[in-house]
Write a protein that holds these residues in place. Structure first.
Motif, PDB file in Angstrom:
ATOM      1  N   GLU A  78       0.769  -1.230   0.000  1.00  0.00           N
ATOM      2  CA  GLU A  78       0.000   0.000   0.000  1.00  0.00           C
ATOM      3  C   GLU A  78       0.809   1.294   0.000  1.00  0.00           C
ATOM      4  O   GLU A  78       0.249   2.363  -0.269  1.00  0.00           O
ATOM      5  CB  GLU A  78      -0.960   0.016   1.192  1.00  0.00           C
ATOM      6  N   ARG A  79       2.094   1.245   0.264  1.00  0.00           N
ATOM      7  CA  ARG A  79       2.876   2.492   0.260  1.00  0.00           C
ATOM      8  C   ARG A  79       3.495   2.810  -1.098  1.00  0.00           C
ATOM      9  O   ARG A  79       4.231   3.766  -1.243  1.00  0.00           O
ATOM     10  CB  ARG A  79       3.939   2.438   1.366  1.00  0.00           C
ATOM     11  N   MET A  80       3.175   1.986  -2.070  1.00  0.00           N
ATOM     12  CA  MET A  80       3.625   2.256  -3.429  1.00  0.00           C
ATOM     13  C   MET A  80       2.825   3.399  -4.031  1.00  0.00           C
ATOM     14  O   MET A  80       1.607   3.388  -4.023  1.00  0.00           O
ATOM     15  CB  MET A  80       3.443   1.014  -4.301  1.00  0.00           C
ATOM     16  N   ASP A  81       3.523   4.401  -4.565  1.00  0.00           N
ATOM     17  CA  ASP A  81       2.881   5.501  -5.283  1.00  0.00           C
ATOM     18  C   ASP A  81       2.888   5.266  -6.787  1.00  0.00           C
ATOM     19  O   ASP A  81       1.910   5.565  -7.472  1.00  0.00           O
ATOM     20  CB  ASP A  81       3.592   6.825  -4.987  1.00  0.00           C
ATOM     21  N   LYS A  82       4.001   4.743  -7.285  1.00  0.00           N
ATOM     22  CA  LYS A  82       4.150   4.560  -8.730  1.00  0.00           C
ATOM     23  C   LYS A  82       5.147   3.449  -8.996  1.00  0.00           C
ATOM     24  O   LYS A  82       6.200   3.388  -8.364  1.00  0.00           O
ATOM     25  CB  LYS A  82       4.621   5.862  -9.387  1.00  0.00           C
ATOM     26  N   PHE A  83       4.788   2.569  -9.930  1.00  0.00           N
ATOM     27  CA  PHE A  83       5.651   1.448 -10.291  1.00  0.00           C
ATOM     28  C   PHE A  83       5.895   1.533 -11.795  1.00  0.00           C
ATOM     29  O   PHE A  83       5.021   1.252 -12.597  1.00  0.00           O
ATOM     30  CB  PHE A  83       4.962   0.122  -9.934  1.00  0.00           C
ATOM     31  N   ASP A  84       7.107   1.945 -12.181  1.00  0.00           N
ATOM     32  CA  ASP A  84       7.475   2.067 -13.592  1.00  0.00           C
ATOM     33  C   ASP A  84       8.425   0.948 -13.991  1.00  0.00           C
ATOM     34  O   ASP A  84       9.283   0.525 -13.200  1.00  0.00           O
ATOM     35  CB  ASP A  84       8.165   3.401 -13.872  1.00  0.00           C
ATOM     36  N   VAL A  85       8.270   0.510 -15.242  1.00  0.00           N
ATOM     37  CA  VAL A  85       9.223  -0.426 -15.838  1.00  0.00           C
ATOM     38  C   VAL A  85       9.745   0.217 -17.111  1.00  0.00           C
ATOM     39  O   VAL A  85       8.961   0.657 -17.964  1.00  0.00           O
ATOM     40  CB  VAL A  85       8.567  -1.783 -16.156  1.00  0.00           C
ATOM     41  N   LYS A  86      11.083   0.284 -17.240  1.00  0.00           N
ATOM     42  CA  LYS A  86      11.695   0.904 -18.408  1.00  0.00           C
ATOM     43  C   LYS A  86      12.610  -0.092 -19.110  1.00  0.00           C
ATOM     44  O   LYS A  86      13.187  -0.979 -18.473  1.00  0.00           O
ATOM     45  CB  LYS A  86      12.498   2.143 -17.990  1.00  0.00           C
TER      46      LYS A  86
ATOM     47  N   ILE B 102       7.668   1.333 -20.373  1.00  0.00           N
ATOM     48  CA  ILE B 102       6.775   0.385 -21.046  1.00  0.00           C
ATOM     49  C   ILE B 102       5.636  -0.070 -20.144  1.00  0.00           C
ATOM     50  O   ILE B 102       4.699  -0.718 -20.602  1.00  0.00           O
ATOM     51  CB  ILE B 102       7.555  -0.841 -21.550  1.00  0.00           C
ATOM     52  N   TYR B 103       5.721   0.262 -18.853  1.00  0.00           N
ATOM     53  CA  TYR B 103       4.669  -0.170 -17.917  1.00  0.00           C
ATOM     54  C   TYR B 103       4.625   0.821 -16.765  1.00  0.00           C
ATOM     55  O   TYR B 103       5.667   1.252 -16.263  1.00  0.00           O
ATOM     56  CB  TYR B 103       4.980  -1.569 -17.388  1.00  0.00           C
ATOM     57  N   THR B 104       3.412   1.176 -16.358  1.00  0.00           N
ATOM     58  CA  THR B 104       3.215   2.048 -15.198  1.00  0.00           C
ATOM     59  C   THR B 104       2.021   1.570 -14.392  1.00  0.00           C
ATOM     60  O   THR B 104       0.950   1.312 -14.959  1.00  0.00           O
ATOM     61  CB  THR B 104       2.987   3.507 -15.621  1.00  0.00           C
ATOM     62  N   ALA B 105       2.185   1.459 -13.091  1.00  0.00           N
ATOM     63  CA  ALA B 105       1.082   1.172 -12.174  1.00  0.00           C
ATOM     64  C   ALA B 105       0.990   2.301 -11.165  1.00  0.00           C
ATOM     65  O   ALA B 105       1.999   2.708 -10.586  1.00  0.00           O
ATOM     66  CB  ALA B 105       1.304  -0.158 -11.460  1.00  0.00           C
ATOM     67  N   LEU B 106      -0.220   2.823 -10.972  1.00  0.00           N
ATOM     68  CA  LEU B 106      -0.447   3.894 -10.005  1.00  0.00           C
ATOM     69  C   LEU B 106      -1.346   3.446  -8.857  1.00  0.00           C
ATOM     70  O   LEU B 106      -1.582   4.205  -7.933  1.00  0.00           O
ATOM     71  CB  LEU B 106      -1.082   5.104 -10.714  1.00  0.00           C
ATOM     72  N   ASP B 107      -1.858   2.225  -8.934  1.00  0.00           N
ATOM     73  CA  ASP B 107      -2.785   1.696  -7.937  1.00  0.00           C
ATOM     74  C   ASP B 107      -2.210   0.375  -7.431  1.00  0.00           C
ATOM     75  O   ASP B 107      -2.177  -0.623  -8.157  1.00  0.00           O
ATOM     76  CB  ASP B 107      -4.161   1.485  -8.564  1.00  0.00           C
ATOM     77  N   TRP B 108      -1.733   0.363  -6.198  1.00  0.00           N
ATOM     78  CA  TRP B 108      -1.103  -0.844  -5.673  1.00  0.00           C
ATOM     79  C   TRP B 108      -2.083  -2.002  -5.572  1.00  0.00           C
ATOM     80  O   TRP B 108      -1.697  -3.172  -5.684  1.00  0.00           O
ATOM     81  CB  TRP B 108      -0.472  -0.565  -4.303  1.00  0.00           C
ATOM     82  N   GLU B 109      -3.353  -1.706  -5.338  1.00  0.00           N
ATOM     83  CA  GLU B 109      -4.337  -2.769  -5.193  1.00  0.00           C
ATOM     84  C   GLU B 109      -4.740  -3.385  -6.528  1.00  0.00           C
ATOM     85  O   GLU B 109      -5.086  -4.566  -6.584  1.00  0.00           O
ATOM     86  CB  GLU B 109      -5.589  -2.224  -4.491  1.00  0.00           C
ATOM     87  N   HIS B 110      -4.735  -2.586  -7.594  1.00  0.00           N
ATOM     88  CA  HIS B 110      -5.190  -3.071  -8.895  1.00  0.00           C
ATOM     89  C   HIS B 110      -4.175  -2.703  -9.975  1.00  0.00           C
ATOM     90  O   HIS B 110      -4.453  -1.878 -10.840  1.00  0.00           O
ATOM     91  CB  HIS B 110      -6.563  -2.491  -9.236  1.00  0.00           C
TER      92      HIS B 110
END
Length: 598
Positions: free
Chosen positions: A519-527, A538-546
């Motif tokens: 839950e403390r993730m704000d942004k997950f990028d893959v380059k 190439i990938y970005t997640a902004l919602d840790w739950e989904h």
């Protein structure tokens, strides 16, 4: 008629014809000397306030007698007149955003100042209510702030939700899909163009059809990709169309969808007003239906776990090994997962085909006689006091990822001709993690379907990789970005199902990616590292739950010497450092992917 009526007539005149008045100067009591004599009402820059001081002459010698008034109403009428009538957010125009703010105030979701209420009270009855909304909407629709329908769609909906995130010139996604959605080129990029997605192209779709009516809706790939309320049709009938967009959300509102749909039915013109702008008032977003069991697959197997209790004010993570009972190799090309409310994730683990008791670490040798785990037994990762179960920890050290999701519902189809090959006597160790800190999720339950495909339909045998960074520290009360590079092939943990690792090959074809964090993730990028798209996201997640499940069609080719960079930002608002761990109060930094090698 009172002064308020004439003031409002002037405001409308100003709004239509562009007249302007000079603002009253902005002052406070401190500007009129250190005295307590009441002076009257004056303009503070945002609203009218009552001030005191020594006289109407300011500390710097200006006589502001004309800007000090006997009442709030007089001050407001003269000083605030240049604001557009109904412009409650003071951005210089009356538009749908103002309507949304007023609606939120009426239903009790936000507060407005006297100033804002006065600006919005069209009928002067002293109340801001639905009657005023109707009048203000009519002003908007009668052309005082009108724009072409496509202009609103491109600038207010597509560009911030699609272009800014992915489809901007020079980005990996724009190159992968050959689609740029910035407002200056989006129309020509969409209208009647053939999509890159092979399945959509084979179905006769174009990116955006201009034929009008229901046929245009059916023929438009764009509509399929954004129509969240029809997601069951999207995933069930078009399994190879990819994901609902924007990838990972936030998704378009019901109002935005209705507005775009009306425009498509009108022939999707580039100019002209062809959709009702009041549709945009609806800011609700589609929500999944209530939890119900999945239907049994015709050619496959169903797993079920629960219902089981979740400790009040805490979390519970359980495992249950469930065998398929197959005597021969099987090929799997689809899995479907359904989670009850309160779920953090569900993961299907398995155990490599060639694992033996010799692979057990010394502290886990006691498991030699109970491997694989007992069928259908519910095993806790830890008890309700947070004490870990050594048996569960030992099993986890031997597990390999097979499938999983953090979404309440997922129905994933592998690309045509691609399937996972699983050995005889295959089974899955179901891992389910539920949170109940609020006390609103007293029980957990999951369903999972695995679908089989005939071997003669398989052209590529898929496998799985996992990139897992366990070495990081998140300092207390700080926002921290952690970066970790994984180079191919030496740092890729692959070949989980013994379908062939990557140590002796030059390239892999990645067709799916998704992340896992807490839950403390704000942004997950893959380059990307290396190649023509070096350092492209190439990938970005902004919602840790989904986190989004990114389907790459065509697949991403990762060659020898290239790699993937994981760049994850966390905010640790606690008073203690946080490191990698299994509980929700810890953190994770994992990327999963599906690939094939030929």
């Amino acid at each position: 008629m009172n002064i308020n009526f004439y003031n409002k007539i002037f405001i409308i005149t100003f709004f239509v014809y562009g007249f302007s008045l000079t603002n009253c100067p902005s002052t406070t009591s401190e500007d009129y000397g250190d005295c307590e004599m009441a002076l009257g009402w004056t303009w503070s820059g945002e609203d009218c306030i009552f001030i005191s001081g020594c006289s109407s002459v300011t500390n710097w010698g200006d006589d502001y007698t004309e800007y000090i008034f006997n009442s709030y109403e007089e001050c407001f009428t003269i000083c605030q007149v240049e604001n557009h009538f109904g412009d409650v957010n003071f951005d210089g125009s009356l538009n749908i955003v103002d309507i949304v703010i007023i609606i939120s105030y009426i239903i009790g979701n936000n507060e407005l100042t006297y100033n804002q209420i006065y600006i919005g009270d069209y009928n002067e009855d002293g109340f801001l209510n639905v009657v005023d909304i109707v009048s203000l909407v009519n002003i908007i629709l009668n052309g005082l702030d009108s724009r072409d329908t496509w202009e609103i769609i491109s600038e207010d909906i597509i560009e911030p939700n699609c272009a800014a995130a992915c489809h901007e010139s020079g980005t990996f996604f724009a190159e992968q899909t050959e689609l740029i959605l910035t407002s200056d080129v989006a129309y020509n990029q969409l209208i009647n163009r053939i999509p890159q997605n092979e399945s959509a192209w084979a179905d006769g779709l174009v990116l955006l059809s201009s034929v009008g009516g229901q046929p245009a809706e059916i023929q438009s790939y764009l509509w399929e990709k954004i129509n969240l309320p029809n997601r069951d049709h999207f995933y069930d009938d078009h399994p190879h169309y990819g994901e609902i967009m924007p990838l990972g959300g936030p998704y378009l509102t019901n109002g935005e969808l209705a507005y775009i749909q009306e425009w498509i039915h009108s022939g999707a013109p580039e100019t002209g007003i062809v959709a009702d702008e009041s549709l945009l008032i609806d800011e609700t977003v589609w929500e999944a239906p209530p939890f119900n069991p999945l239907e049994l697959p015709e050619n496959g197997v169903q797993f079920h776990l629960g219902p089981f209790d979740i400790w009040d004010g805490y979390e519970r993570e359980v495992f249950s090994y469930q065998p398929i009972g197959n005597e021969d190799y099987l090929y799997i090309n689809q899995y479907e997962i359904l989670l009850s409310p309160g779920s953090h994730h569900m993961i299907l683990y398995t155990y490599p085909e060639n694992i033996t008791t010799d692979d057990f670490p010394s502290e886990c040798e006691f498991l030699a006689d109970v491997f694989p785990p007992p069928d259908y037994e519910l095993r806790d990762l830890h008890d309700e006091n947070g004490v870990y179960d050594i048996q569960s920890i030992c099993y986890m050290g031997l597990q390999t990822f097979f499938a999983g999701t953090q979404w309440p519902y997922m129905n994933y189809h592998f690309p045509p001709g691609v399937a996972l090959k699983v050995p005889p006597n295959f089974g899955v160790d179901i891992n389910s993690h539920f949170l109940n800190y609020s006390g609103n999720s007293p029980s957990g339950e999951i369903y999972g379907n695995i679908y089989f495909v005939n071997p003669e339909e398989v052209q590529h045998v898929a496998d799985i990789f996992m990139l897992n960074n366990r070495d990081f520290n998140l300092p207390a009360n700080q926002t921290t970005t952690i970066t970790r590079n994984f180079m191919f092939p030496e740092q890729f943990t692959t070949g989980f199902l013994e379908n062939g690792g990557v140590s002796n090959i030059d390239e892999i074809y990645i067709f799916q990616l998704f992340s896992h964090a807490h839950e403390r993730m704000d942004k997950f990028d893959v380059k990307l590292i290396g190649g023509l798209n070096d350092n492209q996201t190439i990938y970005t997640a902004l919602d840790w739950e989904h986190p989004p499940i990114l389907e790459l069609n065509p697949p991403l080719v990762l060659q020898y010497g290239m790699g993937l960079k994981l760049e994850v930002t966390y905010t640790n608002e606690t008073n203690h450092d946080i490191t990698f761990g299994l509980l929700g109060v810890n953190e994770m930094m994992i990327l999963f992917g599906h690939y094939y090698t030929d």
